[in-house]
Scaffold this motif. Structure first.
Motif, PDB file in Angstrom:
ATOM      1  N   GLN A 224       6.908 -51.980 -11.906  1.00  0.00           N
ATOM      2  CA  GLN A 224       6.094 -50.889 -12.456  1.00  0.00           C
ATOM      3  C   GLN A 224       6.577 -50.489 -13.847  1.00  0.00           C
ATOM      4  N   VAL A 225       7.884 -50.403 -14.002  1.00  0.00           N
ATOM      5  CA  VAL A 225       8.452 -50.030 -15.299  1.00  0.00           C
ATOM      6  C   VAL A 225       8.104 -51.089 -16.341  1.00  0.00           C
ATOM      7  N   ILE A 226       8.285 -52.350 -15.988  1.00  0.00           N
ATOM      8  CA  ILE A 226       7.995 -53.443 -16.917  1.00  0.00           C
ATOM      9  C   ILE A 226       6.529 -53.395 -17.365  1.00  0.00           C
ATOM     10  N   GLU A 227       5.636 -53.136 -16.434  1.00  0.00           N
ATOM     11  CA  GLU A 227       4.205 -53.059 -16.773  1.00  0.00           C
ATOM     12  C   GLU A 227       3.925 -51.976 -17.799  1.00  0.00           C
ATOM     13  N   GLU A 228       4.657 -50.872 -17.725  1.00  0.00           N
ATOM     14  CA  GLU A 228       4.418 -49.729 -18.612  1.00  0.00           C
ATOM     15  C   GLU A 228       4.992 -49.917 -20.016  1.00  0.00           C
ATOM     16  N   LEU A 229       5.995 -50.765 -20.158  1.00  0.00           N
ATOM     17  CA  LEU A 229       6.682 -50.898 -21.442  1.00  0.00           C
ATOM     18  C   LEU A 229       5.842 -51.640 -22.466  1.00  0.00           C
ATOM     19  N   ARG A 230       5.887 -51.131 -23.689  1.00  0.00           N
ATOM     20  CA  ARG A 230       5.293 -51.820 -24.836  1.00  0.00           C
ATOM     21  C   ARG A 230       6.425 -52.410 -25.668  1.00  0.00           C
ATOM     22  N   GLU A 231       6.108 -53.370 -26.480  1.00  0.00           N
ATOM     23  CA  GLU A 231       7.096 -54.132 -27.234  1.00  0.00           C
ATOM     24  C   GLU A 231       8.020 -53.276 -28.093  1.00  0.00           C
ATOM     25  N   ASP A 232       7.539 -52.137 -28.601  1.00  0.00           N
ATOM     26  CA  ASP A 232       8.339 -51.322 -29.519  1.00  0.00           C
ATOM     27  C   ASP A 232       8.827 -50.014 -28.905  1.00  0.00           C
ATOM     28  N   ASP A 233       8.783 -49.893 -27.593  1.00  0.00           N
ATOM     29  CA  ASP A 233       9.247 -48.678 -26.914  1.00  0.00           C
ATOM     30  C   ASP A 233      10.767 -48.533 -26.987  1.00  0.00           C
ATOM     31  N   VAL A 234      11.217 -47.311 -26.722  1.00  0.00           N
ATOM     32  CA  VAL A 234      12.628 -47.024 -26.488  1.00  0.00           C
ATOM     33  C   VAL A 234      12.725 -46.649 -25.009  1.00  0.00           C
TER      34      VAL A 234
ATOM     35  N   PHE B 195      16.089 -55.973 -17.500  1.00  0.00           N
ATOM     36  CA  PHE B 195      14.670 -56.331 -17.487  1.00  0.00           C
ATOM     37  C   PHE B 195      13.916 -55.638 -18.618  1.00  0.00           C
ATOM     38  N   ALA B 196      14.242 -54.383 -18.885  1.00  0.00           N
ATOM     39  CA  ALA B 196      13.590 -53.677 -20.000  1.00  0.00           C
ATOM     40  C   ALA B 196      13.938 -54.357 -21.318  1.00  0.00           C
ATOM     41  N   SER B 197      15.175 -54.737 -21.497  1.00  0.00           N
ATOM     42  CA  SER B 197      15.606 -55.396 -22.727  1.00  0.00           C
ATOM     43  C   SER B 197      14.815 -56.676 -22.970  1.00  0.00           C
ATOM     44  N   LYS B 198      14.635 -57.454 -21.913  1.00  0.00           N
ATOM     45  CA  LYS B 198      13.917 -58.710 -22.046  1.00  0.00           C
ATOM     46  C   LYS B 198      12.430 -58.481 -22.348  1.00  0.00           C
ATOM     47  N   LYS B 199      11.869 -57.384 -21.851  1.00  0.00           N
ATOM     48  CA  LYS B 199      10.450 -57.088 -22.089  1.00  0.00           C
ATOM     49  C   LYS B 199      10.217 -56.563 -23.504  1.00  0.00           C
ATOM     50  N   LEU B 200      11.167 -55.778 -24.000  1.00  0.00           N
ATOM     51  CA  LEU B 200      11.005 -55.160 -25.316  1.00  0.00           C
ATOM     52  C   LEU B 200      11.291 -56.173 -26.411  1.00  0.00           C
ATOM     53  N   GLY B 201      10.476 -56.157 -27.417  1.00  0.00           N
ATOM     54  CA  GLY B 201      10.715 -57.024 -28.570  1.00  0.00           C
ATOM     55  C   GLY B 201      11.444 -56.249 -29.644  1.00  0.00           C
ATOM     56  N   LYS B 202      10.709 -55.396 -30.327  1.00  0.00           N
ATOM     57  CA  LYS B 202      11.286 -54.584 -31.395  1.00  0.00           C
ATOM     58  C   LYS B 202      11.890 -53.287 -30.865  1.00  0.00           C
ATOM     59  N   GLY B 203      11.651 -52.990 -29.610  1.00  0.00           N
ATOM     60  CA  GLY B 203      12.156 -51.762 -29.025  1.00  0.00           C
ATOM     61  C   GLY B 203      13.631 -51.852 -28.685  1.00  0.00           C
ATOM     62  N   LYS B 204      14.134 -50.776 -28.068  1.00  0.00           N
ATOM     63  CA  LYS B 204      15.550 -50.790 -27.700  1.00  0.00           C
ATOM     64  C   LYS B 204      15.765 -50.081 -26.376  1.00  0.00           C
ATOM     65  N   VAL B 205      16.926 -50.339 -25.801  1.00  0.00           N
ATOM     66  CA  VAL B 205      17.320 -49.749 -24.530  1.00  0.00           C
ATOM     67  C   VAL B 205      18.591 -48.947 -24.757  1.00  0.00           C
ATOM     68  N   ASP B 206      18.598 -47.711 -24.278  1.00  0.00           N
ATOM     69  CA  ASP B 206      19.808 -46.889 -24.258  1.00  0.00           C
ATOM     70  C   ASP B 206      20.178 -46.686 -22.793  1.00  0.00           C
ATOM     71  N   SER B 207      21.352 -47.179 -22.411  1.00  0.00           N
ATOM     72  CA  SER B 207      21.813 -47.107 -21.024  1.00  0.00           C
ATOM     73  C   SER B 207      22.981 -46.147 -20.922  1.00  0.00           C
ATOM     74  N   PHE B 208      22.929 -45.281 -19.924  1.00  0.00           N
ATOM     75  CA  PHE B 208      23.955 -44.272 -19.691  1.00  0.00           C
ATOM     76  C   PHE B 208      24.578 -44.512 -18.327  1.00  0.00           C
ATOM     77  N   GLU B 209      25.896 -44.722 -18.305  1.00  0.00           N
ATOM     78  CA  GLU B 209      26.620 -44.972 -17.053  1.00  0.00           C
ATOM     79  C   GLU B 209      28.040 -44.420 -17.180  1.00  0.00           C
ATOM     80  N   PRO B 210      28.440 -43.487 -16.297  1.00  0.00           N
ATOM     81  CA  PRO B 210      29.757 -42.869 -16.418  1.00  0.00           C
ATOM     82  C   PRO B 210      30.897 -43.584 -15.691  1.00  0.00           C
ATOM     83  N   TYR B 211      30.605 -44.440 -14.732  1.00  0.00           N
ATOM     84  CA  TYR B 211      31.646 -45.018 -13.886  1.00  0.00           C
ATOM     85  C   TYR B 211      32.215 -46.281 -14.543  1.00  0.00           C
ATOM     86  N   PRO B 212      33.489 -46.246 -14.999  1.00  0.00           N
ATOM     87  CA  PRO B 212      34.062 -47.358 -15.778  1.00  0.00           C
ATOM     88  C   PRO B 212      33.917 -48.749 -15.165  1.00  0.00           C
TER      89      PRO B 212
END
Length: 121
Positions: free
Chosen positions: A33-43, A57-74
């Protein structure tokens, strides 16, 4: 592969392999569902990225867009970084938890297992 998008995952031990497979089975429909919603230049923001299922998966779908990932557990962050490196150069990893207030608080991970999805503040 989900919805024609293929992501690659790094797994240095059997536990990581098992966790990624489990997450894939449990989250596959939602990731689709998320992949379907993403456009090439989304964040795309992946909050609580864990090992990076949505991130990759979002990274691979996005072309000019970018992914910001937040994870606290080392331990999860280390695997997340490996998975990000295998899937694109449009991923920024932030080693923090997000909240609706400013400040510092202790984060507890009750399970020492990489990929565990149970944490508390």
């Amino acid at each position: 592969t989900i919805e024609g998008v293929t992501a690659k995952f790094e797994a240095s031990d059997q536990n990581e392999i098992n966790m990624i497979r489990w997450m894939y089975r449990m989250e596959k429909d939602r990731v689709a569902q998320v992949i379907e919603e993403l456009r090439e230049d989304d964040v795309f923001f992946d909050i609580g990225a864990n090992l990076g299922l949505y991130t990759t998966f979002a990274s691979k779908k996005l072309g000019k867009g970018k992914v910001d990932s937040f994870e606290p557990y080392p331990p999860n962050v280390e695997v997340l970084k490996k998975n990000a490196n295998r899937n694109g150069n449009n991923i920024n990893i932030h080693e923090i938890a997000l909240s609706n207030s400013q400040g510092t608080i202790n984060f507890q991970q009750s399970d020492e297992t990489v990929g565990s999805q149970v944490g508390a503040i």
